[in-house]
Each structure stands twice: as structure tokens, then as C-alpha cells.
Motif scaffolding. Sequence first.
Motif: not given
Length: 560
Positions: A32, A289, A299
Motif C-alpha cells: 500500500a 484501495a 491496502p
Amino acid sequence: MTMLQNPSAKYRPFPTVPLDNRQWPSKVIDKAPRWLSTDMRDGNQSLIDPMDAVKKNRFFDTLVKVGLKEIEVGFPAAGATEFDFIQGLVRSGRIPDDVMVQVLTQSREDLIRRSFESLEGAKQAIVHVYNAVSPAWRDIVFRMTKPEVREIAVAGAKVIRDEAGKRPDTDWHFEYSPETFSTAELDFSIECCEAVMDILQPTPDHPIILNLPATVEAATPNIYADQIEYFCRNLPNRESAIISLHTHNDRGTGVAAAELGLMAGADRIEGCLFGNGERTGNCCLVTMALNMYTQGVEPGLDFSNIDEVIETVEYCNQIPVHQRHPYGGELVFTAFSGSHQDAIKKGFEAHEQQNDEIWRVPYLPIDPADLGRNYEAVIRVNSQSGKGGFAWVLEQDKGLKLPKRMQPHFSKAVQKMADETGRELNAEDIWHAFQHEYRLSRPQHFQLVEYEEARAADGTRIFTGKVSVNGEERSVSGRGNGLISSVIATLRDSFDLALEVNDYSEHAMTKGSDARAAAYVECITRGGDTIWGVGIDEDVATASVRAILSAANGAWGLQG
């Protein structure tokens, strides 16, 4: 005016980037990025009616709950409303220790000073300064040379440095945007960023954030990715900079551009929940995400209750989330097409039987349950639907698992209803159709009153009981190899009604001690017609008797 037959007379293709041996096409997103929500600034400035303090506070709390650690809370120099909200947020103590608020300002001394004043008392904060650098802005808006534009950035950096120095109790972080980056000369954007870095002296331990906006999306996402990789390759002291992306959606590829830019070397993504923002919007943080999530990447943002997030966004923005918006839209997990419904139904059945948790359900890139959605809305029925869709709705709503051979039979009744009404059928519509088709909802010719089953000396089963015939109770009996065959014999001997059982199945509708059972029977009449019967009861044996009588009522109706 009409569209031009030769648009090249008015518009020019966006130039490609001179990038040899580009690396981003072979990269994958495996972690992420840092996320920044700009809902309360870029999103707010795009609303017809900007958020008041109540809405801003609710939005802020939602962003924190979702897991945002960097939140752009406003443009404090825009007016008293913005300034007072930001200062109130800081003084209230509502900013968690692991969350950094960010304010945005043009690179002007008075605006920068006002921005620092709004953050007085903050434990940590980001001050984001920008100035436009592209040729259109230099030549048309500012009428400045490149050195003059670069000096705007340098002057702003000096004010930031000095204002932060006056407030040593706050952990200050700095962000600079060469605004209109995506339509500017790459080398000039690098030159402006390098000049700002020379003033602020970032280090790997305390880096500057360099934000590279696609202020207006003007090219395909691959060109933006090339721009990001070129910038990252050629920026001096790259290890002391966090490369941030702020994409817009003018060409409909804001998320794609951000994803490719991340592959090209960026570290941070700016955007809004569900893509609100100027013109066609910003990068949608939810979409990006959850795109990562479906690839097995955590995420760092939590949309386990996506409907609650949508409720806040729609209330604060006064803009509905579109029914087809990725992941969040009301219809994104819904199938009306018969072939789609059949594939989804089989996918869920296979998922229940497999030995791992890997998600492999056709047409559903993500498990709706992960987002707090139930399965009732996955398959919805209209005139385009097929037998699998009707069966799915009954299973989800009533716990009925129709035998495969029965589904085409029932689908004809529902299809007729859909054609007649010309609208979507809800679960209640389908349940009514089921009750009517299989004679469960109204008084019938044959209705069970009571019965007993006994085993004879020769091993056969004897059915004895009372059946209401047109409202009049009659005592009946019959003998067979089992309960079902003894009921069939009873119908033959007592009412001259001949039925041959072709298929039978049963299942529990619910779990637990008070579970009900459903039984399904396919019978062939003396005349060769196929009749299906359904029985539902707390006792599975009684359900099977009711199923035979349901079929008998259908056969009697044919005789009549």
C-alpha cells in the motif's frame, strides 16, 4: 456548433515522454502507498454547497475511522470558515496522535503565514504549498518567464522554513506541488522541485513530499507513468523525497493513472472517497484501495462497512454515489442476466465446497461480505433473468434450494410475471409466485389434517390419516415400500389419482433445533404430464407428505 470532422485542426495529440528502457510496465503493486484524503479541500471546493462545520466534523471522523493517516483539512487562507474549522479541530484534541492533518496554500507569503496560524498547537502537521509551472499558466495566466515562476516556489519555501522555525513544538512536514505538472516540461518541474529542496533541506529521515498533479488529465495513463518514472530517475536527492500523485479524472482514467504512477515509482496517493473533486473528480481512494485488496495486497484502509461510508459521503457532499460506481454502487454486485446469475450461483456453491479461501466466484471480483454487503442483492430478477436467478433469490430469502430439474419449471412462472409487470421482481414477488405455482398459499382440493405411519409385519409401510377434500375430512390409508409410496397408494386407492414419482429431494431450510425442512417431488400423471409438488414443515417426513399432496392438487387440477 457541431463536432469537427477534422479535430486535428483544433487539437493536438499529447507528446510522448523520451524515456528509454522504461521499467514500470513490468512492475506490480505489492504494498500500500501512503494515502492522503483531500475530500475536505479538493472535494469540498467542488461542491455546489460546501460543507459546514457539522458535515466537516462528521467527514473527518469517518476518514479517521477508515484508517486515513494523512488528511487535508482545508485551505485556511480561503476565509474565516475554513480557518476557524481547522483551528477548532486542532484545539479540540480530536486529531489522533498517528494522524497528520494537512493544509493547502498557494505559494504566497501572506497565505502561508495564515496557514501556519491555523495549525497553532498541532502536534504534527503538513503544510502543502503549490504554484503552477506549465507553459499555459506561465504564458497565459501569469505572463512570467521560467525563472520568475521558479522564484515563486523558492520564495514560498523560504517562508515555510521561517514560519516552521517559529513554532518548534510542532513536528512540521512540507509538501510542494509543481501544479499542472502533467502538462509542464518535465525538466522544469524537476528544476522547481530541486530549488525548493535546496531551501528546505530534506533528509531521508525527514523527507519532503513532492506532489506531481495531473491537474487536468490530458493524456493516457501510460504517459503519466512515463512522466513519473522520468521524474524519479532524474530528481537529485531522490531518497529525501516522497513522491505523491494527485490525479484527476478528465479522461476517465484517474485511478488507472494513479496505479501506473505508483508502479513507476511513486510513494503516496492523494484522492477523495468515491472520486469527488473538480470537474470529473479526483482519484477514487475506495476504488484504488479495493483494487489492491482484490490482488491480495492489504491496502491499509478499512471499508468493511462500505454502506456506512457511503451514507456519510452522500450526506456531506450532497452528491449520490452512482449505482455503478466500482465496489460501492448499489448495483455493482447485482446480476440480472440469466447466464450471469447461473455462473454466480454455481460459483458460490463451488466456494462452499472448496478446501481453501481463495475467491473464485464468476463476475464478482471481490466477496461482497468483505465490504459488509449481504448476498441478497447479488442476484436480482427482471425479464432478463434466468432460472438460476429465481432459485438464488429463493435460497437467500427463504432457504429453499430448488432441485436443478425443478428450476426450469419454476422459471416459466416467474418469467411470465416479469413480462406481465415489466419491472424488477423482488424477493416477495418471487415467493408469492412460488407459493401460487406449488399450491402453498391457498386452500386446495387435498389438504393434510393428520397422519400416522406404521410398519406392517411384511416390512411394508402403512399410511393412515385424515385428508380434507374440498373442506370435508376423510379417513384414508394406503400401503407401500416407504412413506412416499404409501401416500401414492393412498391417493390411488381412495381417489383414483395415479401418480408416479420421478424425482424426490429434501433439505433443512435452517439450522438448529427449530429448523424447518423442505421436500420436492416430481411426479408423472396418468396422462404423462409432469407435476412438481413442494412441502414445508418442521418435520421432514411431514414435509414429504405435503409435497405429494401438493403434486396431487396439481394433477387434480389437470383432471378437472
